[in-house]
Scaffold this active site. Structure first.
Site, PDB file in Angstrom:
ATOM      1  N   SER A 235      45.342 -51.917   6.400  1.00  0.00           N
ATOM      2  CA  SER A 235      44.157 -51.210   6.885  1.00  0.00           C
ATOM      3  C   SER A 235      43.126 -52.228   7.334  1.00  0.00           C
ATOM      4  CB  SER A 235      43.534 -50.316   5.794  1.00  0.00           C
ATOM      5  OG  SER A 235      44.344 -49.191   5.533  1.00  0.00           O
ATOM      6  N   SER A 273      48.222 -47.965   8.866  1.00  0.00           N
ATOM      7  CA  SER A 273      46.992 -48.728   8.699  1.00  0.00           C
ATOM      8  C   SER A 273      45.796 -47.812   8.879  1.00  0.00           C
ATOM      9  CB  SER A 273      46.936 -49.870   9.726  1.00  0.00           C
ATOM     10  OG  SER A 273      45.769 -50.640   9.578  1.00  0.00           O
ATOM     11  N   ASP A 275      42.229 -47.447   9.857  1.00  0.00           N
ATOM     12  CA  ASP A 275      41.327 -48.273  10.648  1.00  0.00           C
ATOM     13  C   ASP A 275      40.027 -47.510  10.869  1.00  0.00           C
ATOM     14  OD1 ASP A 275      43.578 -49.864  10.704  1.00  0.00           O
ATOM     15  OD2 ASP A 275      44.147 -49.283  12.733  1.00  0.00           O
TER      16      ASP A 275
END
Length: 355
Positions: A235, A273, A275
């Site tokens: 992340s 991830s 974000d």
């Protein structure tokens, strides 16, 4: 601490004094860093947009999510009002609750009058479970309080500090990085700063100052060789701050430019991830309040802001500062071994020191 510019990496734009988010006047940053035994590699980062004294004074703010496989608390209220108060904390995925509680406890201690209404802290996270035993209850509310108490202006630690302690980036040791840009606007100058908690990217994607180096640096990649998670999982949290006078919607537009800076470092944005990005403006103190009415009299607030058609230089500053902050998180780091003997190498910066 070696940063990308120290080794001559060609990066565009004019930086502030410390090349950090703290170049924005009033911003303070603090860390709690926990490295203990084999399995504790974690911590907390605290960002105080108006510093300790004025933490309860609202800032215009906006958020943007490139991919929602993560958490940033308080965003419903930010979307509703465009108003940010309280310290912003970044930590490990499973420590969000402890840091949320710790922020409330800190406010109760410092300003019980503020706590008497309601508090919706912003706490964001990235996952450090490769190097840290992330399911252990290591972080408690006191660590969050300590990070806020440690917040200071000036130079900012980078690499394996605070919430970035156990993080990885492009298969190398990642974590905390920061950078800033100065934007001229008529006779005025404003600062745009970025702070990243970098825990994303596949080794093959890595790009430094436009040079695709991931394939060349593909050796010694234990995460990809032994870890079950797909390459690129992790992340990234990015906090953007500026003293330019902006509306909340304009702050959201700054946050939407963060992915362009991340993309310059190579990432395509993994599904695995989270974000998440936040941008705030420290201008216009006294606007965007949401306190309980004190009288029956009508009240009004006003804001001064840069016209929408003049924002491009600020967008460019966000992109440049984000890119450099990620690189600083990599360049300022060292190899780390952690939970269950897992090892993550540092970026071999000697490649650039020879150039």
């Amino acid at each position: 601490m070696t940063r990308a510019r120290d080794l001559g990496v060609p990066l565009p734009g004019r930086t502030g004094e410390h090349n950090a988010l703290t170049d924005v006047p009033g911003v303070e940053i603090g860390f709690t860093t926990l490295v203990e035994g084999e399995s504790v590699r974690t911590g907390v980062t605290a960002v105080l947009p108006r510093g300790r004294e004025d933490f309860a004074v609202p800032c215009a703010a906006g958020t943007y999510a490139l991919n929602g496989n993560g958490e940033m608390t308080g965003t419903a209220w930010l979307a509703e009002t465009g108003s940010l108060t309280l310290p912003v904390l970044i930590t490990s995925t499973h420590a969000v609750g402890a840091c949320h509680r710790g922020t409330i406890d800190w406010v109760v201690r410092e300003r019980p009058d503020v706590a008497a209404e309601w508090l919706l802290p912003v706490v964001a996270e990235t996952w450090d479970g490769y190097l840290n035993d992330s399911t252990a209850p290591t972080i408690h509310s006191g660590h969050a309080i300590a990070a806020i108490d440690a917040a200071r202006p000036g130079p900012v630690g980078e690499g394996s500090v605070g919430g970035g302690t156990g993080m990885t980036c492009y298969g190398f040791k990642g974590g905390t990085g920061t950078a800033s840009r100065v934007v001229s606007y008529g006779d005025d100058e404003y600062t745009v700063g970025a702070l990243v908690q970098a825990n994303f990217g596949s080794r093959r994607e890595l790009t430094v100052a436009g040079e695709h180096v991931g394939a060349e640096l593909g050796a010694d990649n234990p995460m990809e060789e032994t870890w079950a998670a797909p390459s690129g999982a992790g992340s990234v949290i990015v906090i953007i701050g500026t003293d330019a006078p902006l509306l909340p919607g304009q702050c959201t537009s700054l946050a939407r430019r963060v992915p362009l800076g991340l993309a310059r470092t190579g990432t395509a944005g993994s599904h695995f991830s989270g974000d998440l990005f936040l941008a705030f403006s420290t201008a216009n103190p006294g606007a965007l309040t949401s306190r309980f009415p004190r009288t029956d009299e009508a009240e009004y607030e006003s804001m001064r802001f840069v016209p929408w058609g003049r924002l491009d230089p600020f967008f460019e500053a966000v992109v440049q500062a984000t890119e450099e902050a990620v690189l600083n998180a990599l360049f300022a780091n060292e190899e780390m071994t952690g939970h269950r003997g897992r090892r993550v190498p540092a970026l071999p910066t000697g490649r650039w020191s020879r150039s």
